[in-house]
Design an enzyme around this catalytic site. Structure first.
Site, PDB file in Angstrom:
ATOM      1  N   CYS A 250      -3.255  -4.859  -5.696  1.00 46.02           N
ATOM      2  CA  CYS A 250      -4.191  -4.507  -6.378  1.00 46.02           C
ATOM      3  C   CYS A 250      -3.476  -3.133  -7.291  1.00 46.02           C
ATOM      4  O   CYS A 250      -3.567  -1.987  -5.598  1.00 46.02           O
ATOM      5  CB  CYS A 250      -5.633  -3.674  -5.572  1.00 46.02           C
ATOM      6  SG  CYS A 250      -6.488  -3.377  -6.931  1.00 46.02           S
TER       7      CYS A 250
ATOM      8  N   CYS B 243      -5.861  -0.259  -6.992  1.00 46.52           N
ATOM      9  CA  CYS B 243      -6.089   0.145  -5.790  1.00 46.52           C
ATOM     10  C   CYS B 243      -5.453   1.001  -5.077  1.00 46.52           C
ATOM     11  O   CYS B 243      -5.267   2.335  -4.676  1.00 46.52           O
ATOM     12  CB  CYS B 243      -6.429   0.024  -4.699  1.00 46.52           C
ATOM     13  SG  CYS B 243      -7.404  -2.152  -5.644  1.00 46.52           S
ATOM     14  N   ASP B 244      -3.854   0.508  -5.403  1.00 46.34           N
ATOM     15  CA  ASP B 244      -3.318   1.340  -4.451  1.00 46.34           C
ATOM     16  C   ASP B 244      -1.608   2.145  -5.296  1.00 46.34           C
ATOM     17  O   ASP B 244      -0.817   2.944  -3.666  1.00 46.34           O
ATOM     18  CB  ASP B 244      -2.464   0.472  -3.396  1.00 46.34           C
ATOM     19  CG  ASP B 244      -3.444  -0.800  -2.346  1.00 46.34           C
ATOM     20  OD1 ASP B 244      -4.326   0.151  -2.200  1.00 46.34           O
ATOM     21  OD2 ASP B 244      -3.885  -2.086  -2.497  1.00 46.34           O
TER      22      ASP B 244
END
Ligand code: NAP
Length: 313
Positions: free
Chosen positions: A133, A136-137
């Site tokens: 992701c 997200c990261d």
């Protein structure tokens, strides 16, 4: 027959949220059973540019608006991971850990989980340099060098997104042409800090405590004459999704295609009366938010009509 809910929707992505909206507007009590956060893959999308009505919208913002609409119609959200679905007479039982819920109709809108590369080091370094992701990261790799694996819309979208955060992005794709939309390919090709390695497969991910800037990705079986070792601080794997439908193994008569997706008729009805299917989990050609929403509208309406007919028996 009294049940906890008239309709249980498994999955709170765009298909599930839309199904709930249509079923609730048809006058039925609906709960969405969701294991994580509602929004599904929309939550992983930095920007969405092909959902009609929005030239550009952040994935979480579109998800928020869909959730708000479902909430306003009295749809409840039950945060629970579904383990199994069974059916006896006209009643479904949905088992979630130690809890179970009954419903007269079930709409499976469970989406799909990310596909893995299944190479040595991949599982070992999840959260330590391997991610599925970018949204997200990505910020954990600010100023660093990263690789993205895949050639679809997700991989190219991730590469473009990461190019704004990271020092460099290397996109590794196993073929010499992309599956992604041409508009994304053109946009990516214009970005200076993205380079592409085509006709290449990742065979191994290495590191120490974390993925290290050494020996990260070995690429073999490629169009290149020599296997290649790529140095990177992180690797984002975006090689598509696979359905996860073990929860339905207790129901006789459910039909799957060769890819493991659920087969329905064009009214989103499975072979099991009262069991409807919507979104990415359904066997079909095009998996987009627009098609998930279309499935949801059909499945929600069909489930409502099924219940009305059941009530009139
Ligand atoms: P996808 O379209 O299925 O693409 C997966 C990519 O990963 C393909 O390029 C595939 O290669 C590659 N791949 C698959 N297995 C691999 C393996 N074992 N090793 C190396 N490479 C592998 O998946 P996606 O990009 O996640 O998209 C999923 C769906 O969501 C699609 O329908 C997509 O259009 C949609 N989506 C749309 C948008 C948008 O419109 N903005 C954004 C994201 C996703 P091959 O090409 O060789 O098969």
């Amino acid at each position: 027959m009294k049940t906890d809910f008239e309709i249980a929707v498994i999955g709170g992505g765009p298909a599930g949220l839309t199904a709930a909206v249509y079923a609730a507007r048809a006058g039925h009590t609906v709960t969405i059973l969701e294991g994580a956060a509602c929004g599904g893959q929309m939550l992983l999308a930095h920007e969405i540019e092909n959902y009609p009505g929005f030239t550009k919208i952040a994935g979480y913002a579109l998800a928020d608006q869909m959730m708000e609409q479902a909430n306003s119609l009295g749809v409840s959200i039950t945060y629970a991971q579904v383990d199994s679905v069974t059916k006896e007479d006209d009643r479904f039982t949905v088992l979630c850990g130690s809890k179970s819920y009954t419903a007269s109709a079930v709409i499976v809108a469970a989406g799909a989980k990310h596909r893995t590369l299944d190479v040595p080091g991949e599982a070992e370094f999840i959260g330590r340099g391997v991610s599925y992701c970018a949204v997200c990261d990505g910020r954990f790799f600010a100023g660093k060098d990263v690789a993205v694996v895949g050639g679809g819309n997700t991989a190219l979208g991730d590469a473009i997104y990461l190019s704004n955060i990271c020092n460099s992005v290397t996109l590794i794709h196993r073929r010499d042409t992309f599956r992604a939309d041409r508009i994304l390919v053109r946009r990516m090709e214009a970005i200076d800090n993205i380079r592409t390695v085509m006709g290449a497969r990742v065979t191994k991910i290495e590191g120490d405590q974390r993925v290290q800037p050494l020996d990260l990705v070995s690429v073999a079986e490629s169009a290149m004459s020599q296997p290649m070792v790529l140095q990177a601080d992180g690797v984002f794997i975006a090689v598509g999704n696979v359905p996860d439908l073990a929860m339905l193994s207790g129901i006789d008569g459910v039909q799957f295609d060769e890819g493991g997706y659920l087969v329905t008729d064009e009214r989103c009805r499975s072979k099991v009366p009262g069991l409807f299917v919507a979104g990415d989990v359904r066997s079909k050609n095009l998996r987009q938010i627009a098609t998930a929403v279309a499935d949801g509208a059909i499945a929600g309406t069909e489930a409502a009509e099924y219940l009305d007919a059941l009530g009139n028996k």
